[in-house]
Design a protein around this motif. Structure first.
Motif, PDB file in Angstrom:
ATOM      1  N   ILE A  24       0.814  -1.205   0.070  1.00  0.00           N
ATOM      2  CA  ILE A  24      -0.102  -0.051   0.047  1.00  0.00           C
ATOM      3  C   ILE A  24       0.966   1.204  -0.051  1.00  0.00           C
ATOM      4  CG2 ILE A  24      -1.749  -1.124   1.241  1.00  0.00           C
ATOM      5  CD1 ILE A  24      -0.918   0.420   3.700  1.00  0.00           C
ATOM      6  N   ARG A  25       0.264   2.403  -0.456  1.00  0.00           N
ATOM      7  CA  ARG A  25       0.944   3.743  -0.507  1.00  0.00           C
ATOM      8  C   ARG A  25       0.472   4.201   0.972  1.00  0.00           C
ATOM      9  NH1 ARG A  25       2.499   7.158   1.240  1.00  0.00           N
ATOM     10  NH2 ARG A  25       1.991   9.399   0.806  1.00  0.00           N
ATOM     11  N   THR A  26       1.496   4.704   1.874  1.00  0.00           N
ATOM     12  CA  THR A  26       0.953   4.950   3.013  1.00  0.00           C
ATOM     13  C   THR A  26       2.310   5.763   3.790  1.00  0.00           C
ATOM     14  OG1 THR A  26      -0.201   5.039   5.195  1.00  0.00           O
ATOM     15  CG2 THR A  26       1.405   3.072   4.571  1.00  0.00           C
ATOM     16  N   ASP A  27       2.164   6.908   4.632  1.00  0.00           N
ATOM     17  CA  ASP A  27       3.104   7.188   5.441  1.00  0.00           C
ATOM     18  C   ASP A  27       3.218   6.675   6.917  1.00  0.00           C
ATOM     19  OD1 ASP A  27       3.675   9.035   3.484  1.00  0.00           O
ATOM     20  OD2 ASP A  27       2.432  10.597   4.158  1.00  0.00           O
ATOM     21  N   ILE A  28       4.377   6.588   7.381  1.00  0.00           N
ATOM     22  CA  ILE A  28       4.643   6.109   8.761  1.00  0.00           C
ATOM     23  C   ILE A  28       5.028   6.949   9.821  1.00  0.00           C
ATOM     24  CG2 ILE A  28       5.631   4.209  10.263  1.00  0.00           C
ATOM     25  CD1 ILE A  28       6.457   2.965   7.513  1.00  0.00           C
ATOM     26  N   GLY A  29       4.449   7.113  10.865  1.00  0.00           N
ATOM     27  CA  GLY A  29       4.618   8.046  12.073  1.00  0.00           C
ATOM     28  C   GLY A  29       5.167   7.141  13.183  1.00  0.00           C
ATOM     29  N   ILE A  30       6.483   7.512  13.668  1.00  0.00           N
ATOM     30  CA  ILE A  30       6.968   6.690  14.673  1.00  0.00           C
ATOM     31  C   ILE A  30       7.187   7.738  16.013  1.00  0.00           C
ATOM     32  CG2 ILE A  30       9.489   5.772  15.543  1.00  0.00           C
ATOM     33  CD1 ILE A  30       9.446   5.146  12.449  1.00  0.00           C
TER      34      ILE A  30
END
Length: 544
Positions: free
Chosen positions: A31-37
């Motif tokens: 999938i196309r998605t951003d990741i927040g950590i």
């Protein structure tokens, strides 16, 4: 590919990876998605804008869970390579170590000197002042800044045997109780379970009854039983049956290590398929078992595995002394049809020297090439390597061309197989580098993606990632690892698939792997823009 919508309105995160795609380690489609950590965890998946302390643009790249090697020997080299240079740069964030029965703990006063010498060969020059398995864990994880990658440990059955001072197949009640005490001690300290190496060394002296007795302790801890089985050629099927007998007696979770068949070694036609069918049938009966496979046709082997048991009855030093006798050598030649049986058929061209404590200058040479230099035949060269090692004979390691490409591809794509490498972490420069000039150590993990996924289409990307991450985490009970989902630990590999498609992963180039520009362990960059930062945020991952 599909796109996820925002899951949280403008969340505050410490680090945002934006613009990339995610293969999440579950087997689901990319999938196309951003990741927040935040901290050591994945806080959110979606699309910003986010209030992030730092944002890294990874447009065109693919994020996967950090790879988890189900069958590693990096416990041999980690004390000399705490930065895990060769493996962390491939995106490997966790390794299951302590395989094949061989761990450098527990030790006795009698076995510690040999362990000291062996570890020096892997670049560790400190003192071996531990004896127990828990003390080994402390030496690795609580000194010198720890490790770059996470490690989860098995304790070796061979180590238990040797620490208990046992020899031969007859084990007394006292000997059995000592092994059980040492095993309990390791399991109490968080070991995942027990590994065996039944094709060589003290492991091959163990009876099935002994294995059943010792593994009884695993049931109390829900520990896993991982076995390098007794044979992988002419007697493969009886060896698999023994594995199933041990596992089923106590209804253990069990892992059959590197279930492969060396070619031209007398294995019956269809033996591998029959072996895999035995595993499938046992799973249908409710036994929790899987296997693992390696990426290349080459593999590591112990030189002493070729030797007959009668030669080793009085220990390695005495065996080395006896091997100086030409008449005894002639007898041993006739009785070496075991382990790498193709050697007995004269196929020494398939064998190279990986490690030689007695003749380190010969490491990295093929046995035929070394024999020519020495003006000998290959057998005498082999014997001379063992003699030169003396009491450290068990540390002579070979590298062999063991499998056909077709066999490797079939196992890699099989649903019952996790994907590992069966090597150890190394580095460029120093003692370790001298003996690891082979792609197995530098590109074994990325080879799965570059070769088996992108070039040969042996397996789909999502399935390969699952077999290298989520499947392994589930198998060994590593909670919160192996998936890119909110709440999971932020062990992440950021992969450049376009670069990997062109990467030569089958040739040793004297360089670290390319194609994984960023690697995070527990939420912190260890590799960034292809540069190892010297970060050591790896952890000991205990059972449960």
């Amino acid at each position: 590919m599909t796109t996820t919508g925002p899951t949280v309105a403008s969340p505050a995160v410490q680090l945002a990876l934006v613009g990339g795609s995610v293969v999440d380690g579950t087997g689901k489609a990319r999938i196309r998605t951003d990741i927040g950590i935040s901290g050591d965890r994945i806080a959110v998946l979606g699309s910003g804008p986010w209030d992030a302390a730092e944002t890294v643009d990874i447009t065109g790249l693919t994020v996967t869970p950090g790879f988890i090697d189900p069958h590693s020997h990096s416990d041999w080299s980690i004390l000399g390579n705490r930065d895990a240079q060769s493996t962390i740069r491939q995106g490997v964030t966790t390794e299951i170590v302590g395989n094949c029965g061989v761990t450098y703990g527990p030790l006795s006063d009698a076995t510690a000197p040999a362990a000291q010498r062996a570890l020096r060969g892997y670049g560790y020059y400190g003192d071996v002042d531990w004896r127990s398995f828990p003390a080994l864990l402390r030496a690795v994880h609580e000194t010198d800044g720890g490790t770059a990658q996470n490690l989860a440990w098995l304790v070796g059955h061979t180590a238990l045997r040797e620490a208990a001072g046992l020899r031969g197949s007859d084990v007394t009640a006292d000997g059995r109780n000592t092994m059980l005490r040492l095993l309990d001690e390791a399991l109490d300290a968080g070991a995942l379970g027990l590994s065996t190496g039944l094709e060589y060394g003290a492991g091959r002296e163990a009876s099935t009854g002994e294995l059943i007795e010792v593994t009884s302790a695993l049931r109390r801890y829900d520990g896993i039983y991982a076995s390098h089985i007794r044979n992988r050629d002419a007697d493969l099927l009886p060896a698999v049956e023994e594995f199933l007998t041990v596992a089923s007696t106590h209804q253990l979770r069990a892992q059959l290590s590197h279930l492969n068949v060396r070619y031209d070694t007398g294995a019956p036609t269809g033996a591998w398929h029959d072996a895999v069918e035995k595993l499938r049938a046992a799973r249908e009966r409710g036994l929790d078992i899987l296997a693992d496979m390696t990426p290349l046709c080459d593999g590591i082997g112990l030189a002493t595995g070729l030797l007959p048991a009668w030669l080793l009855d009085e220990g390695y030093a005495e065996a080395a002394r006896r091997l100086e006798d030409p008449h005894l050598r002639a007898r041993v030649r006739k009785d070496c049809d075991r382990y790498w049986r193709f050697v007995h058929r004269g196929q020494w061209e398939r064998v190279g020297l990986l490690r030689s404590p007695g003749l380190p200058e010969a490491e990295g040479t093929s046995i035929p090439e070394l024999a020519r230099k020495r003006g000998q035949d290959c057998w005498d060269t082999y014997f001379d390597l063992l003699v030169a090692a003396g009491p450290d004979m068990a540390d002579v390691q070979l590298l062999g061309r063991l499998f056909t490409p077709e066999h490797v591809a079939e196992a890699v794509s099989h649903p019952l197989f996790c994907l590992g490498v069966d090597g150890f972490t190394t580095q460029l420069g120093g003692r370790l580098a001298d003996r690891t000039r082979h792609p197995l150590f530098f590109t074994g993990h990325t080879h799965y993606l570059a070769h088996h996924v992108l070039r040969r289409q042996t397996v789909e990307l999502e399935e390969a990632v699952w077999k290298m991450t989520g499947m392994v985490a589930d198998r060994f009970g590593l909670a919160g690892r192996g998936r890119v989902v909110p709440g999971a630990f932020a062990d992440l590999a950021v992969v450049d698939l376009k670069r990997l498609a062109d990467e030569d992963t089958e040739t040793y180039r004297g360089a670290y792997a390319r194609g994984v520009p960023h690697v995070l362990v527990n939420g912190t960059f260890v590799v960034r823009d292809g540069v190892h930062l010297g970060t050591r945020t790896g952890r000991f991952l205990p059972r449960g």
